[in-house]
Design an enzyme around this catalytic site. Structure first.
Site, PDB file in Angstrom:
ATOM      1  N   ASP A  67       0.847  -1.202   0.000  1.00  0.00           N
ATOM      2  CA  ASP A  67       0.000   0.000   0.000  1.00  0.00           C
ATOM      3  C   ASP A  67       0.876   1.243   0.000  1.00  0.00           C
ATOM      4  O   ASP A  67       2.085   1.165   0.199  1.00  0.00           O
ATOM      5  CB  ASP A  67      -0.949  -0.004   1.213  1.00  0.00           C
ATOM      6  N   ASN A 136      -8.174  -0.227  13.799  1.00  0.00           N
ATOM      7  CA  ASN A 136      -9.559  -0.299  13.320  1.00  0.00           C
ATOM      8  C   ASN A 136      -9.817  -1.584  12.506  1.00  0.00           C
ATOM      9  O   ASN A 136     -10.860  -1.717  11.874  1.00  0.00           O
ATOM     10  CB  ASN A 136      -9.909   0.932  12.477  1.00  0.00           C
ATOM     11  N   HIS A 138      -8.032  -2.627   9.911  1.00  0.00           N
ATOM     12  CA  HIS A 138      -7.691  -2.585   8.482  1.00  0.00           C
ATOM     13  C   HIS A 138      -6.526  -3.521   8.154  1.00  0.00           C
ATOM     14  O   HIS A 138      -5.732  -3.884   9.025  1.00  0.00           O
ATOM     15  CB  HIS A 138      -7.448  -1.149   7.995  1.00  0.00           C
TER      16      HIS A 138
HETATM   17  P1  PGA Z   1       1.638  -0.586  12.723  1.00  0.00           P
HETATM   18  O1  PGA Z   1       0.542  -0.504  11.600  1.00  0.00           O
HETATM   19  O2  PGA Z   1       2.470  -1.802  12.446  1.00  0.00           O
HETATM   20  O3  PGA Z   1       2.448   0.678  12.570  1.00  0.00           O
HETATM   21  O4  PGA Z   1       0.929  -0.682  14.042  1.00  0.00           O
HETATM   22  C1  PGA Z   1      -0.271  -1.603  11.363  1.00  0.00           C
HETATM   23  C2  PGA Z   1      -1.315  -1.266  10.337  1.00  0.00           C
HETATM   24  O5  PGA Z   1      -1.843  -0.148  10.357  1.00  0.00           O
HETATM   25  O6  PGA Z   1      -1.649  -2.140   9.533  1.00  0.00           O
END
Ligand code: PGA
Length: 244
Positions: A67, A136, A138
């Site tokens: 992404d 959340n 995602h």
């Molecule tokens: P993070 O992000 O590893 O920085 O907690 C995870 C995500 O948003 O998929």
């Protein structure tokens, strides 16, 4: 999806890296997508070490970006490409011809989505996806409400992601859209490794594992995957209900 609760971030990183090394040794020309973020840092560090010790060889693998924040490229600190180049591609000496990303600065983002979809098709699907999970729920930038049947697409970011995403940037940064592989890519990947640590993830993890499969919590789509494994530290697994 298989759930493995581990002691801490170190063990989570160790287990995820070991799985990736095993897969690469079985299929050196794997098509791989790696998440950026706080969670994969330890895993990627171990992969770089393993390669320098001759335990794995990434020279035949192909990497496709998971992404990106729309409007950013690898020169933007806080972009997923910037992170992956710093943490993995450069230290692991991955060649440019092995790396494919969405051009999130392109005028025609739809065309970028098609470009990446075609690439994944050309290689017969993803062999491996390393994912984190958002607070959340995602996956990549598949935000709550997304259609779980999509391949690559552009997504309006949720308020949560706009706020939580600030941690990747030195100064306040306007985040509006993301461009991302879709949940259909994850469902069709040969292997998915999801890693999560810390109590901030506990709610999302409980929904992913024990909630219904719903676009409100995109990570729940992994319940359908027969070859997905989640390495969770104790804090991230704290809200999982046990049988007894
Ligand atoms: P993070 O992000 O590893 O920085 O907690 C995870 C995500 O948003 O998929």
């Amino acid at each position: 999806m298989e759930i493995v609760v581990v002691a801490d971030f170190e063990e989570m990183s160790e287990r995820a890296a070991a799985d990736i090394i095993t897969l690469l040794n079985e299929k050196p020309d794997s098509l791989i997508s790696l998440a950026a973020g706080s969670t994969p840092t330890g895993t990627l560090k171990r992969l770089v070490e393993a390669q320098s010790q001759g335990k794995v060889d990434f020279s035949q693998a192909i990497f496709v970006g998971l992404d990106e924040w729309v409007g950013m490229d690898r020169t933007d600190e806080g972009s997923t490409q910037h992170y992956l180049y710093d943490t993995f591609f450069r230290p692991a000496q991955i060649r440019e011809d092995q790396i494919f990303f969405f051009d999130a600065k392109a005028a025609d983002l739809e065309q970028e989505c098609q470009k990446i979809d075609r690439l994944i098709e050309k290689y017969g699907g993803l062999d491996l996806v390393l994912l984190g999970i958002g607070v959340n729920g995602h996956l990549g930038l598949n935000e709550p409400g997304v259609s779980l049947e999509l391949t690559s697409h552009v997504m309006d970011l949720s308020e949560t992601t706009k706020q939580v995403g600030q941690k990747y940037f030195a100064q306040e940064t306007k985040l509006v859209h993301g461009i991302t592989l879709g949940c259909q890519h994850f469902v069709e990947a040969d292997k998915v490794i999801l890693i999560a640590n810390g109590e901030a993830k506990a709610n999302a993890v409980a929904g992913m594992v024990q909630g219904e499969i719903t676009s409100d919590l995109p990570a729940s789509v992994l319940q359908k995957h027969m070859n997905a494994i989640a390495y969770l530290d104790k804090a991230a697994a704290a809200l999982l209900k046990t049988d007894q």
